[in-house]
Scaffold this active site. Sequence first.
Site, PDB file in Angstrom:
ATOM      1  N   GLY A 150       0.821  -1.158  -0.019  1.00 10.25           N
ATOM      2  CA  GLY A 150       0.106   0.033   0.179  1.00 10.25           C
ATOM      3  C   GLY A 150       0.788   1.164   0.012  1.00 10.25           C
ATOM      4  O   GLY A 150       0.227   2.249   0.667  1.00 10.25           O
ATOM      5  N   GLU A 373       1.737 -36.435   3.522  1.00 13.03           N
ATOM      6  CA  GLU A 373       1.272 -35.110   3.975  1.00 13.03           C
ATOM      7  C   GLU A 373       1.002 -35.427   5.629  1.00 13.03           C
ATOM      8  O   GLU A 373       0.876 -34.527   6.418  1.00 13.03           O
ATOM      9  CB  GLU A 373       0.069 -34.779   3.289  1.00 13.03           C
ATOM     10  CG  GLU A 373       0.115 -34.260   1.869  1.00 13.03           C
ATOM     11  CD  GLU A 373       1.093 -33.147   1.814  1.00 13.03           C
ATOM     12  OE1 GLU A 373       1.473 -32.332   2.941  1.00 13.03           O
ATOM     13  OE2 GLU A 373       1.849 -32.976   0.756  1.00 13.03           O
TER      14      GLU A 373
END
Length: 592
Positions: A150, A373
Site C-alpha cells: 500500500g 502429508e
Amino acid sequence: MYPQAGAGGQYYFSIGSVEAFERKLDEAQSELGIPSHERIPVQYHQEISTGSTLLSFAPTILLIAGIWWMSRRASGGGGGGGIFSMGKSRAKLFNQDNQVNVKFKDVAGMDEAKVEIMEFVKFLKEPQRFTKLGAKIPRGAILSGPPGTGKTLLAKATAGEASVPFLSVSGSEFVEMFVGVGSARVRDLFQSAKKHAPCIIFVDEIDAIGKARGKGNMGGNDERESTLNQLLVEMDGFGTNEHIVVLAGTNRPDVLDPALMRPGRFDRHIAIDRPDVSGRRGIFDVHLKPLRLADNIKNSSDFAQKLAVLTPGFSGADIANVCNEAALHAARRSADYVESVDFDTAIERVIVGLERRSRVLSPDEKKTVAYHEAGHAICGWFLEHADPLLKVSIIPRGTGALGYAQYLPADRYLLSTPQMRDRICMTLGGRVSEEIFFGLENITTGAQDDLQKITRMAFEACANYGMNGVIGPVSYGGERASQEHWNKPFSEKTAERLDDEVRKMIVDSYERTRKLLTDHRADVEKVAQRLLEKEVLTREDMIDMLGKRPFAGRADDMDKWLEKNRGEPSAPPNFPETDIPTPSPAYKEKDP
C-alpha cells in the site's frame, strides 16, 4: 470514328516517336510540292498525369508522414509538441478538478506509517505553524516495503487529506534512449510542481533511476546517472520556502544511492511492512464493505477476524485479491450472496492455486501423498516450536502440487536455534513418513522440494546466522553472498567444513524426525486414513483426532478463535515478546 472529307474537325492518331513523325511529315509535304513557308507547323503540348505525379512524390510523402508519426508518439500522442516535447514530464496531475478521493480512513493495516506521514499533511496545511519556529519543512520521504503493502495508496491518501495537487510519475518514465531526456523531464517535473505549490510529487519505483552510482557502468555517458544527478540537484535544499513534498516508493531501498537518502533530500524513511492480525482485520473490513455478503457473516463481528487469522503474511493487495476471488466464486456458482465457503476457496486458490479435479491419481500415488502429508502434519503437531497445522489436503492443485500442508506461522521476527531445528524436522516429515511406511527403496520424488528447503535453511544457519558451534559465530552472507560474488567469501577448507556441518545438521534432524514419527506411528496412520477418506483436513479435524497440542501456553490465534466460537473457556495465551507479526508468507508445502 473520323469525320468525313471536307468537313471541319479534329483528327486523332498515335505516333511512334516525335523524330519519326516530323521526318515522315516533311517527306510527304516535299512529295506534294508544298513550299516551305506554307508547310504545316508542328507544335507540342505536354499533358501531365496527376496519378503519376503523385506516385513520383510518394516516397517523400511517406518519409514526412513517418517523421510526424514518430514525433507524435515520442510526445505521448498528446496535443502537439512533436519531438520538441520529449523533455516534458509525463507526470499525471490530480488537482481540485480531478482530485484524489482516497483518505486515511480508506487505508488500514499501517497505523504507524499513517502517524508518521500525517506530519506531512500538517506541513502542507499549516506551514506557518512550523516555519515561525524556524523549522524547515522536510523535502521528502521514502516509502519502502514489500510489493502490495500500500505504498502508492498511502501517498494518495496523503494528497487526499492535505487537499493539495498531486503529481504522480513512475521512475521508468524518466529513462529514454535519447541523451538528456531524463534530466529534462526531471527539471520540467519540478517546474510544474512549483507552479502548483503547495503540492506533492510521488515517484513510484524510484529505484529505476535512484540506484547507487558507479555500479554497472561500463564507461561512457550513463543516462540514468545523469537523471539521478539532476534529481539530486532539484532536491538539494535550494528554495526551502517552496512547499513541495516529494514522496517516493520502492521495494528495494538497499540499492538506492546514499546521496539520495541523506537529510535535506529524502529526510524520512518510512517502512511499510506486511500487516499483522489486527491490521489484516482492518483491511478486510475495508474490502468487505462493497461485497454483498450473506446475513450470517454480514452481521458477524468475528468474520473479519477469522479471515485475518487464516491469511498470515498476506499483504493488502493479497487481501483485496481474496475478496475479489470470493465474489467471483460466488458469481460462478450463481449465488445471490457471497458466503463463507467462497472465502475459503479464494484463500486456497491464492495460496496454492486452482483445484485440479481433472488430474486423477492412481490409488498407490494417492496413498503415498496421504502418508507424506500426514508425516508433515504429525511433526507440526507434536514439535513444540513448529508451526501448527492449519489445513492439509491431497487434492492436486496448481501446476505441480499433488498435495499441500498449510501452517499458521507464529507472529515473530526472530528465529531461535530450536525453532530452526523444529522447522527442519517438520519439513522432513513427509520424506521420513514415506521411508517408514513404504521402505527406503520406495521413496518417491515428492520430497524434492522439501529437501531443497531444508538444505537452504541448514546452510543459512551455519554460514549466515552463526548457529553452528564448529563454524563459530561468523557470517559469510549465506546463500545470497555465494550467488552474488564470483568467488565464495570463504576458503575451500571452510567450504568443506560447511558442507560437513550442513550435512550433519540435516542427518541429525532426519534421525530425530524418524524417532518422532516412529513413536507416533498410529497417529500418522489415523491422519493418513482420514485424508484418504475426506481429502481435506482442518485444524478442527486434527483436534478431534489427536486432541489439543501438548504444549501449554502455545495457543495461537486460530486456537483462540476456535475456543471462542465453541464456547469453551480460553486460557490466556502466553506469547513471548518477540511473537509479533512476521512478514513471511503462509508456510506451505508443495509436493511435485
